[in-house]
Design a protein around this motif. Structure first.
Motif, short mmCIF file in Angstrom:
data_model
loop_
_atom_site.label_atom_id
_atom_site.label_comp_id
_atom_site.label_asym_id
_atom_site.label_seq_id
_atom_site.Cartn_x
_atom_site.Cartn_y
_atom_site.Cartn_z
N GLN A 57 0.82 -1.21 0.00
CA GLN A 57 0.00 0.00 0.00
C GLN A 57 0.85 1.26 0.00
N ILE A 58 1.99 1.24 0.72
CA ILE A 58 2.89 2.40 0.73
C ILE A 58 3.43 2.66 -0.67
N LEU A 59 3.83 1.61 -1.36
CA LEU A 59 4.36 1.77 -2.72
C LEU A 59 3.27 2.20 -3.69
N LYS A 60 2.08 1.66 -3.54
CA LYS A 60 0.96 2.07 -4.40
C LYS A 60 0.61 3.54 -4.20
N ALA A 61 0.83 4.05 -2.99
CA ALA A 61 0.51 5.45 -2.69
C ALA A 61 1.54 6.41 -3.29
#
Length: 470
Positions: A251-255
């Motif tokens: 999720q951090i990378l997708k953000a």
């Protein structure tokens, strides 16, 4: 194979200019199947290391070239040696021959601060380069943990904790000087050339990055440099489960958070690190994170990351802001190998190295953890999960045949699990000796035939580090 050391010395001497005086400094040592190899190498790999017949210590590319010509003429295998930190048996001499120890070629040759690049000899290590750059405002960020030689890192396409932000060696090598099997010297992007990008011809530089000494001996590397960020802060965050920790990473990378490092340690690994480094982190699945940038940009990165980790049940961040505290945190991560070994003194360690698409990370780590527990294998998990790469640092008793077999079966299941998920058997360690069969499964027979054709063209006598990769 018994090699006549005096004969080789006379031939090399005759090939060099008498006026150069280089042989006043040229060290040519030989130990016939003796202990010198053990002194050269502190390689921790569980893959067997085999001795060469002769070890040579050249001081220049001219000496490397002259020696390679002799070896080519007499059909002697050649094994390049940097610092011996590889983990796949890449410096073992399956057929004896001559070890080229390149540690004495240790000069930083050309630094272009305004162009953000530098050229180094093969004896220069990553820590040595960054020490040299200390007062320039620049650094080289590729960090595999060990103080590896930079040309050795290029040879294995190494990466490490910073790869999620700065890329691997493959993205950070601009040009290479390579001595081929017959002693000719190749500049992969043209002699002295160092553009930030090029579309000129085949990408020979990347052909040699990751070739593990099987196509030639790297004697110079031109590398990208980066400005040291205005601010760096690190944090530790613990989670109730492996799934919640790995979900947070995705999720951090997708953000779109431009995070510099994001490392995962499972409960077994964090416990080992606590014991080995006298730390007191909570013994649960844990993320080590680092943010680089301006103070303003980092505030936004940290805010988004904290929100995501909190939503996944993560703890409040434990911050490491000053250089000394950050250094202690990342030393604990880099000491993971030794921390794992300390769990079972007198045993040996072996590291797996699979890498999968980021979306498959939660599934493969959870399944791998279950496999380790089910088969009673000591295998703490740590990894550069920001780019899908993680390691099981397996500690085993090599004198226990049942345990050795269980570990062997586990590593094959893990590698094939990664291949089924469209991943690779090795993200950064290389193929060496240990992963050759898996390479064929991964890329298929046609790709192997193409690789064999390239090898035959550049090294028709199969003298360059024979038996590795293919």
């Amino acid at each position: 194979m018994q090699v006549n050391i005096l004969y080789i010395s006379r031939i090399v001497h005759s090939r060099l200019e008498p006026s150069s005086g280089s042989f006043q400094h040229f060290a040519l040592l030989a130990e016939m199947k003796g202990c010198l190899w053990a002194q050269l190498s502190e390689n921790s790999t569980a893959v067997m290391s085999l001795c060469t017949d002769v070890v040579v210590f050249p001081w220049s590319v001219e000496e490397v070239s002259a020696l390679a010509k002799i070896c080519h003429h007499h059909q002697l295998p050649m094994i390049p040696f940097g610092t011996g930190t590889g983990l796949e048996g890449g410096v073992g001499a399956l057929k004896g021959g001559v070890c080229f120890s390149l540690r004495r070629m240790d000069q930083v040759l050309d630094l272009h601060q305004e162009d953000f690049d530098v050229t180094v000899e093969p004896g220069v290590t990553r820590k040595g380069l960054n020490s040299y750059l200390r007062d320039t405002g620049l650094w080289f960020p590729v960090d595999p943990g060990a103080d590896a030689s930079l040309c050795g890192m290029a040879a294995t396409s190494a990466s490490g904790t910073n790869a999620v932000h700065y890329g691997t060696m493959r993205e950070n090598v601009l040009n290479l000087e390579v001595v081929l099997a017959d002693g000719t010297v190749l500049h992969t992007a043209g002699k002295g050339r160092r553009p930030r990008k090029t579309s000129a011809g085949y990408n020979l530089t990347n052909l040699f990055v990751g070739s593990e000494g099987t196509l030639g001996i790297i004697t110079k590397a031109t590398l990208r440099l980066y400005g040291i960020p205005e601010s760096m802060v690190s944090a530790v965050c613990s989670f109730p489960s492996v799934q919640s920790a790995v979900d947070s990473i995705v999720q951090i990378l997708k953000a779109g958070v431009a995070i510099a490092r994001i490392e995962f340690l499972d409960d077994v690994m964090i416990n080992a690190c606590n014991r080995f480094n006298n730390l007191s982190y909570e013994v649960t699945p844990t993320l080590f994170l680092e943010f680089h940038g301006s103070s303003k940009s980092m505030q936004e990165q940290v805010s988004i990351t904290e929100e995501i980790t909190r939503d996944n049940g993560g703890s409040d961040f434990a911050w490491a802001e000053d250089e000394e505290t950050r250094g202690r945190l990342w030393k604990a991560r880099h000491d993971a190998w030794y921390a794992a070994l300390a769990l079972r003194p007198e045993c040996k360690a072996y590291s797996t190295d699979v890498c999968v698409p980021i979306s498959r990370l939660p599934q493969i780590i959870v399944e791998t953890k279950e496999d380790l527990i089910r088969n009673n294998i000591t295998g703490p998990i740590a990894g550069h999960v920001g780019d899908g790469n993680f390691h099981c640092l397996i500690v085993l008793d090599p004198n226990d045949p049942d345990e050795v077999q269980r570990v062997h079966s586990f590593t094959e299941r893990l590698a094939r699990r990664a291949l089924v998920m469209d991943g690779t058997c090795t993200g950064e360690h290389g193929i060496g000796l240990g992963e050759r069969a898996l390479l064929r499964e991964e890329v298929g027979p046609l790709a192997i035939e193409v690789m064999l054709g390239l090898k035959a063209t550049l090294d028709p006598k199969n003298l360059m580090n024979p038996g590795k990769v293919l």
